[in-house]
Design an enzyme around this catalytic site. Structure first.
Site, short mmCIF file in Angstrom:
data_model
loop_
_atom_site.label_atom_id
_atom_site.label_comp_id
_atom_site.label_asym_id
_atom_site.label_seq_id
_atom_site.Cartn_x
_atom_site.Cartn_y
_atom_site.Cartn_z
N ASP A 27 0.85 -1.17 0.00
CA ASP A 27 0.00 0.00 0.00
C ASP A 27 0.89 1.23 0.00
O ASP A 27 2.11 1.11 0.00
CB ASP A 27 -0.95 0.00 1.20
CG ASP A 27 -2.30 0.58 0.84
OD1 ASP A 27 -2.35 1.55 0.07
OD2 ASP A 27 -3.32 0.06 1.34
N THR A 28 0.29 2.40 0.04
CA THR A 28 1.09 3.61 -0.15
C THR A 28 0.33 4.81 0.38
O THR A 28 -0.79 4.68 0.88
CB THR A 28 1.41 3.79 -1.65
OG1 THR A 28 2.29 4.89 -1.80
CG2 THR A 28 0.15 4.05 -2.45
N VAL A 29 0.95 5.99 0.29
CA VAL A 29 0.27 7.23 0.60
C VAL A 29 0.40 8.17 -0.58
O VAL A 29 1.36 8.10 -1.35
CB VAL A 29 0.82 7.92 1.88
CG1 VAL A 29 0.69 7.02 3.08
CG2 VAL A 29 2.27 8.37 1.69
#
Length: 584
Positions: free
Chosen positions: A335-337
């Site tokens: 996942d990431t931002v």
């Protein structure tokens, strides 16, 4: 305007803008705070990619902050150890590549920064040193992944010293505060060299890792040219290889040949076309994509509309493509931002930063407090694959930042999943906190009666519903597309003692049952208001509609009030119009 997945990060960015900082200053401020308060998704131990729209130059620039493999990286040595893929967690994944994000901060700041790095990083340093309140979301992620951090002593000490952190607990990271202070003083040198660089290299050596001081010192972000495409009049920009940015352009080129509007938003036919376009683009990604400094990536062909037309012919409207067209390696559990910043001059930043998997490698690098990424796990150990592991090579990246221009002005900054799923729709519902002045006037104009039910579309953190419950004891429903915001709204309602009166749901605004509303509030954009109008036929007589700034086409408002909203987001007019309609 600043948007990010955590309110503290967005607030830090806005604070920097108000202090006279640039959009790049604000993006770094938000990114640094996320490195502290959102450690399950991002950090200074990860990578970053930027698109920067320079309004004065009328140009979009790309900055590659991808970490490169250590000069000691050896595919054949790993295969001799019996490995067929790089482990997802642990010291090998943590140290096979160097972290690239901080170098990208440094390069972006040198090119576009107005404030000192010490001012830009001040909020992040404070949160790391003095602590921040653990959110329910972070606590849930940690509970789900505690097995990934328990094996590593420094990680366990930080996150699980007294058992899993609970929502509402205070978390500090003194080591990370010192690391951020070094960056604030000396920029990239403060991270890759100096005391922090020495500590990172010593930790790697002590744990049997791969990168060393020379690898860290060699890490350098690179300015590159974005790749370009178009979609129905919009000029699109994407990050080039080694990121999968081309897949977004290819997907949209494929989808441009279909009438998505006629298919119906999120109908089975609509979803089928989106999924098939992604499947085709990802098949090309896994076949061709790698670091272009090592491999010839046929980028111009991959983003050519003519090639997309050929690939479009593979789609069968009635059935899915064979499973052998689905990506065959890598992991989908990461996942990431994402951070977007825009100012009133038309400058904008589209920034994506990540540790790859949740909590990255799971490894905190000793006294530095830095959680190291596991992006190297995306390298292939097949020596014949374009994305095979090689010294100094950057792995193929799922990280991409998107930007779109209309009439040569910044139109949207977005990550890939949103840009594709909302393609060809006039659905644009960015979250901006509803100013309290707007909330107060809206609720006053609603003229609540006993037993009234409020529905708020695009509720964000639920401020309208929560205030109505506290002030008027009104039952309310808030609807938003963002699960994180809905969760935040529910938690805030409980904390304020009005949880029994407030309900929040993750739901498409256009699929909400409005028939039970006595008051409907809209804090949305004009296209959304107009698109909602057919749904308003379901409202019962006497229902009051309150809208901020935007009208409902040719409907005549019964009442209009002009107010000042000083807490409105940066980049918006502070003078606001509140409109009221009553269903006859």
């Amino acid at each position: 305007m600043v948007t990010s997945p955590h309110s503290l990060a967005s607030a830090a960015g806005v604070d920097v803008l108000r202090a006279g900082g640039s959009v790049v200053d604000a993006a770094i401020a938000a990114s640094a705070v996320l490195a502290v308060v959102y450690p399950h998704m991002t950090g200074v131990g990860g990578d970053a990619y930027w698109l920067i729209h320079d309004a004065k130059q009328a140009k979009v620039r790309c900055l590659d902050g991808g970490g490169r493999a250590s000069r000691h990286a050896d595919l054949h040595a790993l295969r001799q150890q019996g490995l067929t893929e790089i482990p997802f967690r642990g010291i090998l994944a943590a140290t096979l590549t160097t972290p690239g994000a901080v170098s990208s901060w440094d390069q972006a700041h040198k090119a576009y920064g107005r404030l000192s790095l010490r001012r830009v990083l001040a909020s992040a340093i404070d949160y790391a040193r003095d602590g921040f309140v653990v959110t329910p979301r972070f606590a849930a992620w940690l509970a789900a992944h505690q097995a990934d951090v328990i094996p590593f002593e420094d990680s366990k000490r930080l996150f699980l010293a007294d058992g899993p952190l609970k929502a509402g607990a205070l978390l500090t990271n003194a080591g990370l505060a010192r690391t951020l202070e070094a960056i604030a003083s000396d920029g990239a040198d403060g991270f890759y060299r100096g005391e922090t660089g020495r500590l990172l290299a010593a930790f790697s050596a002590a744990q049997g890792g791969v990168f060393d001081a020379q690898d860290l010192a060699a890490q350098q972000a690179r300015w590159t040219e974005p790749i370009k495409g178009s979609y129905r009049g919009l000029q699109l920009y994407q990050t080039p290889a080694p990121t999968q940015g081309f897949t977004l352009l290819q997907m949209l080129h494929i989808l441009e040949g279909f009438d998505l509007r006629a298919a119906g938003y999120l109908s089975p036919e609509h979803v089928h076309l989106l999924v098939q376009a992604k499947q085709i683009a990802y098949h090309d990604r896994d076949r061709y994509l790698a670091d272009p400094q090592f491999v010839d990536v046929p980028m111009q062909r991959l983003i050519d509309p003519g090639y997309a037309a050929q690939r479009r012919s593979l789609i069968d409207p009635g059935s899915a493509l064979a499973w052998d067209r689905v990506p065959s390696y890598g992991s989908l559990v990461g996942d990431t931002v994402y951070i977007a910043v825009a100012d009133d001059q038309g400058n904008a930043v589209s920034l994506i930063q990540s540790l790859y998997g949740a909590f990255g490698s799971g490894v905190v690098a000793g006294e530095t407090g830095v959680l190291l990424q596991n992006r190297s796990a995306y390298f292939s150990l097949d020596p014949h694959h374009p994305n095979s592991l090689q010294a100094h090579k950057t792995p193929m990246h799922t990280l991409i930042a998107a930007s779109a221009l209309a009439a040569q002005k910044a139109w949207a900054q977005a990550v890939q999943s949103d840009a594709v799923s909302l393609s060809d729709q006039e659905y644009d519902v960015p979250f901006v906190v509803t100013p309290q002045a707007v909330v107060d006037v809206m609720l006053e104009m609603a003229e609540f009666r006993q037993g009234d039910r409020l529905i708020d579309l695009g509720c964000g953190d639920g401020r309208i519903v929560r205030t109505a419950a506290r002030r008027y004891r009104v039952q309310g429903l808030g609807v938003d597309l963002d699960p994180a915001l809905v969760g935040q709204a529910q938690a805030l309602a409980r904390e304020e003692g009005v949880g029994a009166l407030c309900r929040f749901e993750v739901r498409d605004l256009y699929d909400t049952d409005l028939s039970q509303a006595d008051v409907l509030t809209l804090y949305l954009l004009p296209a959304v208001n107009l698109a909602l109008r057919p749904r308003l036929q379901a409202l019962k007589p006497g229902t009051r509609i309150l809208s901020h700034d935007w009208d409902l086409g040719d409907w005549s408002a019964q009442e209009i009030r002009w107010i000042d909203a000083p807490d409105k987001a940066v980049g918006f007019e502070k003078r606001s119009k509140i409109l009221k309609w009553i269903i006859p």
